[in-house]
Design a protein around this motif. Structure first.
Motif, PDB file in Angstrom:
ATOM      1  N   UNK A 125       0.810  -1.212   0.000  1.00  0.00           N
ATOM      2  CA  UNK A 125       0.000   0.000   0.000  1.00  0.00           C
ATOM      3  C   UNK A 125       0.839   1.255   0.000  1.00  0.00           C
ATOM      4  N   UNK A 126       0.209   2.345   0.381  1.00  0.00           N
ATOM      5  CA  UNK A 126       0.918   3.620   0.449  1.00  0.00           C
ATOM      6  C   UNK A 126       1.143   3.999   1.911  1.00  0.00           C
ATOM      7  N   UNK A 127       2.051   4.918   2.130  1.00  0.00           N
ATOM      8  CA  UNK A 127       2.345   5.376   3.501  1.00  0.00           C
ATOM      9  C   UNK A 127       2.462   6.892   3.510  1.00  0.00           C
ATOM     10  N   UNK A 128       1.875   7.498   4.506  1.00  0.00           N
ATOM     11  CA  UNK A 128       2.038   8.947   4.671  1.00  0.00           C
ATOM     12  C   UNK A 128       3.336   9.216   5.423  1.00  0.00           C
ATOM     13  N   UNK A 129       4.122  10.107   4.878  1.00  0.00           N
ATOM     14  CA  UNK A 129       5.367  10.509   5.537  1.00  0.00           C
ATOM     15  C   UNK A 129       5.268  12.000   5.851  1.00  0.00           C
ATOM     16  N   UNK A 130       5.503  12.352   7.102  1.00  0.00           N
ATOM     17  CA  UNK A 130       5.553  13.777   7.453  1.00  0.00           C
ATOM     18  C   UNK A 130       7.020  14.172   7.535  1.00  0.00           C
ATOM     19  N   UNK A 131       7.428  15.037   6.627  1.00  0.00           N
ATOM     20  CA  UNK A 131       8.843  15.382   6.508  1.00  0.00           C
ATOM     21  C   UNK A 131       9.112  16.756   7.107  1.00  0.00           C
TER      22      UNK A 131
END
Lengths: 169, 451
Positions: free
Chosen positions: B236-242
Motif C-alpha cells: 500500500x501507500x504510507x504517509x510521511x511527514x517530513x
C-alpha cells in the motif's frame, strides 16, 4: 460545593451533551472534556473549588479530579495571563530556531518560561511537541497554532494580543 | 509520481465537506462494505497486508481477528488520534483536510468488528480539529451513514470525538483507554490486550487514524490490488511527514518503493537540503526511532539503495538501520548538533514519562541531565559510558514502550556519533557551539556524484 462556583446554563448543557457520549454508568469518562470547559470558564486555571465542583457534577471523588488535573500538561494549576504563549521547543522546532523565538519572547516581555508579565497579559510556557513539526517553529495561543514563526511575526502576534484582537477561540 | 490513495483528492477545494467528498466517490466504500459479510471485510484487510500506521507496524487484519466476540458484551473501535511523536504530523493533515475519509473508514471498520460505538481520541492541543470532525460526523449522520439502521442494513453506529489534554503517553493504546475512562494516562499491563479487555473492560480495537483511513481504498480497490502496491510486506501507500532541514517540509504519500535518496532530494518530495548544505543524519520514523548518519541512511549495509519501507529502513538491525515507525521524517543538515538534538529529545521523554515505572521515571531525567552536561562542555568521557549504561537499564524494563522510545535515540546517537560526544568533551570552551564536521558520513547523494 462552593456556592460561588457553577457553570453557566449553556455550559451545563454542553456538559450534558458530553456525558451522553459515554454509557450512563461511565460518567467519569467525561472528566477531561469537562475540565477543559472548567478551565476556560473559570479564569484559565483549575482552582481546588473548581475541581471539587467538577467532581460533584460527575459524581466522582475530588481526588479523582485532582490526580487527572495534575497529570495532563494542558491544565494550569496556578493563575496564568490572558494570553498563554505555548512555544514548542522539541526536536524539529529546535532545528528550525525555536531557541531564538523563545529568547526573543523572554527579552520582549521581560519574563522567563513559566512566568507571567507584570501587566498580567502574557504567560510564557515552553512545551513539548505540538505536532506542527513541518511548520516549525511554532506556538499555540488559545485554540490555534501560529506557525513558521519569525521574530517579526511574534512581534505582530504580541501586538494583536495587546490590542485584544487576536482570536483565541 | 507515486500512486495516491489517501491524499488523491486532498487538493480539491471543499473536499472537507460531505457534498464534495461524496462527488469524488466518497462513502461508496461503505455501500460496498455493507454488501459484504463483516468477516469478509476483515479478510480483505488481511489480504491487503495493511500494517498499523501508528508506528508499530502490526498487521491490521490480524489485530482485528483477535477481537473477542462474547455475546451480550459491547465492542468498541477507538481511533488513536493522539499524534504526539516529535516529527509526526500526518494524522493532523488527514483529519484537517479530509475528515470524511476517517469517518468513512470508521464506519466500515466498525461494521467489520461489530462495534456500535466508536471514539476518536484526539490530542487536546489539536483544539480546532474536533470542530472539523464533528461537522463531518453531523454531515454523515444527515446523509444517513450514522445513527440507527444505517442505509436500512439494521446496523447502528455512533461516533464521538474525545479530546485529551496534553500527554504523549496517551498515544500508547492502553494509556489512551485509561485516559478515555477519565483517568491518568498510565499504561496497563498486557495481557490482557485491548482486543480482550479494552475500553471499560470490553473488547476493543485501537487503530491509528491513517490505518483506519486506509481501510477505505482497500475496500474500494480490493485487498489484493492494494497489496500489489509497494514491495514485500510493505504494501500500500504510507504517509510521511517530513520536517527538519529540508526545502519542502510537509505530508507526502509514498508507495514504499522509492529510495530514501529520492525522497530527500527529488522535487516531488522534500526538495533537498536548504542552502546547499550537506545531509548529516536523519530520523526517518519519528523521534523514538534510531538516528542514522547520511551514509547508512542512503545505503543499506550491503551497499544497496535504502528504500522508504519497513524492511529496508531496518536493514541490518538497529545497529546499522533504523525503522519506518510512524513516518515522522526528521532531517539534520551538516551544521546541526546531534548532541543538542538528542538532548532535546531526552528532555521530551523525561517530561512525558508517566512516572509509573522506576527505570523510566528516574532514567529519563538522568539521560537528559547527562546530555545537558556534555552539551554544555562540562562532560567527561565517563559520562558517555554512563549515558550508555543508563539507557540500557531503561530499555525493555518498563510496562510500555516509552522506555524504549527514550533509550533508542540515545543509544543510536552514541553508536553513530560517539566522536561528536567526545568533541564536546574535548572542547569545553566551545560550550553550546554546534559540532559541524560530518567526518563519519558520506552525505553526497548518489545522483549528485554521478553528475
Amino acid at each position: 460545593m462552593s456556592e460561588t462556583i457553577a457553570f453557566k446554563p449553556e455550559t451545563l448543557a454542553q456538559v450534558d451533551k458530553i456525558t451522553a457520549r459515554y454509557p450512563a454508568e461511565r460518567k467519569k469518562s467525561a472528566l477531561i472534556p469537562v475540565l477543559h470547559l472548567a478551565q476556560k470558564e473559570f479564569g484559565g486555571w483549575l482552582q481546588v473549588p473548581v475541581m471539587d465542583y467538577v467532581a460533584e457534577l460527575l459524581e466522582i471523588k475530588p481526588i479523582e479530579v485532582y490526580e487527572v488535573a495534575t497529570f495532563y500538561s494542558m491544565f494550569n494549576m496556578k493563575p496564568v495571563g490572558k494570553y498563554v504563549l505555548e512555544v514548542c521547543q522539541t526536536g524539529p522546532c529546535m532545528l528550525n530556531g525555536s531557541d531564538e523565538i523563545i529568547q526573543h519572547i523572554k527579552e520582549t516581555l521581560h519574563i522567563n518560561a513559566g512566568e507571567t508579565s507584570a501587566d498580567g497579559l502574557f504567560t510564557l510556557k515552553t512545551v513539548e511537541c505540538l505536532g506542527a513539526c513541518g511548520y516549525a517553529p511554532m506556538m499555540q495561543l488559545g485554540k490555534f497554532y501560529h506557525e513558521h514563526l519569525t521574530k517579526e511575526k511574534v512581534n505582530e502576534i504580541l501586538e494583536l494580543c495587546r490590542q485584544g484582537t487576536l482570536a483565541l477561540d | 509520481m507515486s500512486k495516491k490513495l489517501l491524499l488523491k483528492d486532498a487538493h480539491i477545494e471543499g473536499i472537507r465537506t460531505y457534498e464534495v467528498y461524496r462527488k469524488q466517490g466518497g462513502y461508496e466504500g461503505v455501500e460496498k462494505a455493507f454488501k459484504m459479510a463483516p468477516d469478509a471485510i476483515t479478510e480483505e484487510v488481511k489480504t491487503s497486508g495493511l500494517r498499523g500506521r501508528g508506528g508499530a507496524g502490526f498487521p491490521t487484519g490480524m489485530k482485528w481477528s483477535f477481537l473477542a466476540k462474547p455475546e451480550g458484551v459491547p465492542r468498541y473501535l477507538v481511533v488513536n488520534a493522539d499524534e504526539s511523536e516529535p516529527g509526526t504530523f500526518k494524522d493532523r493533515y488527514l483529519m484537517e483536510h479530509i475528515p470524511h475519509l476517517l469517518i468513512e473508514g470508521m464506519i466500515i471498520s466498525s461494521f467489520a468488528l461489530g462495534a456500535h460505538t466508536a471514539y476518536i481520541y484526539i490530542r487536546g492541543e489539536f483544539a480546532w480539529i474536533p470542530d472539523i470532525l464533528e461537522q463531518a460526523i453531523e454531515e454523515a449522520r444527515a446523509a444517513g451513514f450514522l445513527g440507527k439502521n444505517i442505509l436500512g442494513t439494521g446496523f447502528d453506529l455512533e461516533i464521538y470525538v474525545h479530546r485529551g489534554a496534553g500527554a504523549y503517553i496517551c498515544g500508547e493504546e492502553t494509556a489512551l483507554l485509561e485516559s478515555l475512562e477519565g483517568k491518568r494516562g498510565n499504561p496497563r499491563l498486557k495481557p490482557p490486550f485491548p482486543a480482550v479487555k479494552g475500553l471499560w473492560e470490553s473488547p476493543t480495537v485501537v487503530n491509528n487514524v491513517e490505518t483506519i483511513a486506509a481501510v477505505v481504498p482497500i475496500i474500494n480497490i480490493t485487498g489484493a490490488e492494494y497489496a500489489k502496491i509497494g514491495v514485500g510486506r510493505s504494501t500500500g501507500t504510507k504517509l510521511i511527514s517530513a520536517c527538519g532541514n529540508i526545502n519542502k517540509p510537509g505530508v507526502y504519500e509514498i508507495d514504499m518503493t522509492i529510495t530514501v535518496e529520492e525522497f530527500i532530494y527529488s522535487d516531488e518530495y522534500c526538495g533537498g537540503i536548504p542552502n546547499g548544505k550537506r545531509l548529516k543524519a536523519c530520523i526517518p520514523g519519528g523521534s523514538s526511532v534510531p538516528i542514522v548518519p547520511a551514509n547508512l541512511l542512503l545505503k543499506t549495509i550491503n551497499g544497496e539503495p535504502r528504500l522508504m519501507n519497513y524492511e529496508s529502513l531496518s536493514d541490518g538491525g538497529f545497529a546499522t538501520g533504523t525503522m519506518m515507525g510512524s513516518g515522522g521524517f526528521i532531517v539534520l543538515d551538516e551544521d546541526q548538533s546531534v548532541v543538542k538534538h538528542t538532548m532535546t529529545l531526552a528532555h521530551f521523554y523525561a517530561h512525558e514519562s508517566c512516572g509509573q515505572c522506576t527505570p523510566c521515571r528516574e532514567g529519563t531525567p538522568w539521560l537528559y541531565k547527562i546530555l545537558k552536561k556534555i552539551h554544555s562542555g562540562a562532560g567527561t568521557l565517563a559520562d558517555i559510558d554512563l549515558l550508555w549504561d543508563v539507557q540500557r537499564k531503561i530499555e525493555g524494563n518498563t510496562i510500555c514502550p516509552l522506555g524504549d522510545a527514550a533509550a533508542w535515540p540515545v543509544a543510536a546517537a552514541i553508536r553513530h556519533f560517539r566522536d561528536e560526544f567526545e568533541w564536546y568533551i574535548d572542547n569545553p570552551e566551545s560550550q553550546t557551539r554546534n559540532y559541524g564536521l560530518a567526518n563519519y558520513a558520506d552525505p553526497i547523494p548518489v545522483a549528485a556524484k554521478a553528475e
